[in-house]
Scaffold this active site. Structure first.
Site, PDB file in Angstrom:
ATOM      1  CE1 TYR A  25      -2.586  11.060  -1.614  1.00  0.00           C
ATOM      2  CE2 TYR A  25      -2.328   8.746  -2.207  1.00  0.00           C
ATOM      3  CZ  TYR A  25      -3.119   9.879  -2.104  1.00  0.00           C
ATOM      4  OH  TYR A  25      -4.440   9.824  -2.487  1.00  0.00           O
ATOM      5  N   GLY A  26      -0.310  10.528   2.312  1.00  0.00           N
ATOM      6  CA  GLY A  26      -0.937  11.484   3.216  1.00  0.00           C
ATOM      7  C   GLY A  26      -0.885  10.944   4.625  1.00  0.00           C
ATOM      8  CB  SER A  27      -3.435  10.654   7.294  1.00  0.00           C
ATOM      9  OG  SER A  27      -4.393   9.857   6.629  1.00  0.00           O
ATOM     10  CD  GLU A  65      -7.346   6.337   2.670  1.00  0.00           C
ATOM     11  OE1 GLU A  65      -7.732   7.318   2.003  1.00  0.00           O
ATOM     12  OE2 GLU A  65      -6.546   6.433   3.616  1.00  0.00           O
ATOM     13  CB  ILE A  86      -0.904   0.026   1.251  1.00  0.00           C
ATOM     14  CG1 ILE A  86      -1.796  -1.218   1.302  1.00  0.00           C
ATOM     15  CG2 ILE A  86      -1.751   1.303   1.281  1.00  0.00           C
ATOM     16  CD1 ILE A  86      -2.781  -1.322   0.173  1.00  0.00           C
ATOM     17  CG  PHE A  87       2.476   5.107  -2.444  1.00  0.00           C
ATOM     18  CD1 PHE A  87       3.776   5.112  -1.956  1.00  0.00           C
ATOM     19  CD2 PHE A  87       1.992   6.256  -3.053  1.00  0.00           C
ATOM     20  CE1 PHE A  87       4.580   6.237  -2.075  1.00  0.00           C
ATOM     21  CE2 PHE A  87       2.784   7.387  -3.186  1.00  0.00           C
ATOM     22  CZ  PHE A  87       4.083   7.381  -2.696  1.00  0.00           C
TER      23      PHE A  87
END
Length: 231
Positions: free
Chosen positions: A52-54, A127, A49-50
């Site tokens: 890029y935020g929280s 998400e 899993i990538f």
């Protein structure tokens, strides 16, 4: 703050704030999206899993390995109208997503195969509460030299809450003013800034936005006490 317990027990209709019923995805819709994503799994290798935020500073996932890395072809953008979590329908903020072009650095997490669906179900609840993202398999260049396939949550431009105008002068007042059950929108932005600094990463696309939001808060809250909703 989002935790595993919060996600496990949360009633999506109320836990994140008032979400317009027409936007809220059912558990069945989330499960179908997850199944469709796994059906496109590119190989039998591990699932990454990538973040890029929280997800970078608060993954709330059980993982077997993490590594910093770069996603080529996508960049961070506050292009999602935020009406829950850290915003409301009355005073919406902006949430982070990815738009096409550029590159993004972040943190990749390798999930354990034996509990893969359990972890992904929690992640989808976090998400995909309104189906605003397109879960997409992308190649990541990890900083240790490996290239892996990872699920990346990319903005769906067809979503009703997609906002194409991400200029700092447009979105800074929204982020500075918005808040909700999970806290202020500005604190999310500042947490992102702090995590990027901590990891030695740079995202020049955020510079103008950070300056603008901090300026607005300094002008409206000279005592340094953040009281959201001034706009």
């Amino acid at each position: 703050m989002i935790t595993r317990d919060f996600l496990m027990n949360a009633d999506c209709k109320t836990a994140f704030g008032a979400i317009e019923e027409s936007l809220l995805w059912s558990a069945e819709q989330r499960a179908a999206s997850l199944a469709a994503t796994l059906a496109c799994r590119p190989d039998e290798g591990p699932v990454w899993i990538f973040g890029y935020g929280s997800l970078m500073w608060n993954p709330a996932l059980e993982f077997t390995e993490s590594c910093t890395g770069t996603l080529v072809g996508w960049h961070r953008a506050f292009c999602l109208r935020l009406t829950a979590g850290r915003g409301t329908a009355h005073q919406p903020g902006r949430m982070l997503a990815l738009k096409e072009g550029g590159r993004t650095t972040g943190v990749a997490y390798r999930l354990p195969e034996e509990t893969l669906e359990q972890e992904l179900t929690l992640l989808w609840k976090r998400e995909m509460i309104t189906g605003c993202y397109l879960p997409t398999w992308c190649q990541l260049d990890l900083d240790d030299g490996r290239t892996v396939n990872a699920i990346v949550f990319i903005m769906d431009p067809r979503h009703p809450e997609y906002e194409s105008d991400t200029r700092a002068q447009v979105i800074a007042p929204l982020i500075a003013a918005a808040s909700g059950p999970l806290g202020t929108n500005a604190q999310y932005l500042f947490s992102l800034e702090q995590e990027l600094i901590k990891l030695g990463m740079q995202d020049d696309g955020l510079n103008d936005l950070l300056v603008s939001v901090k300026k607005l808060l300094a002008e409206n809250f000279p005592d340094g006490v953040l009281r959201p909703g001034f706009a």
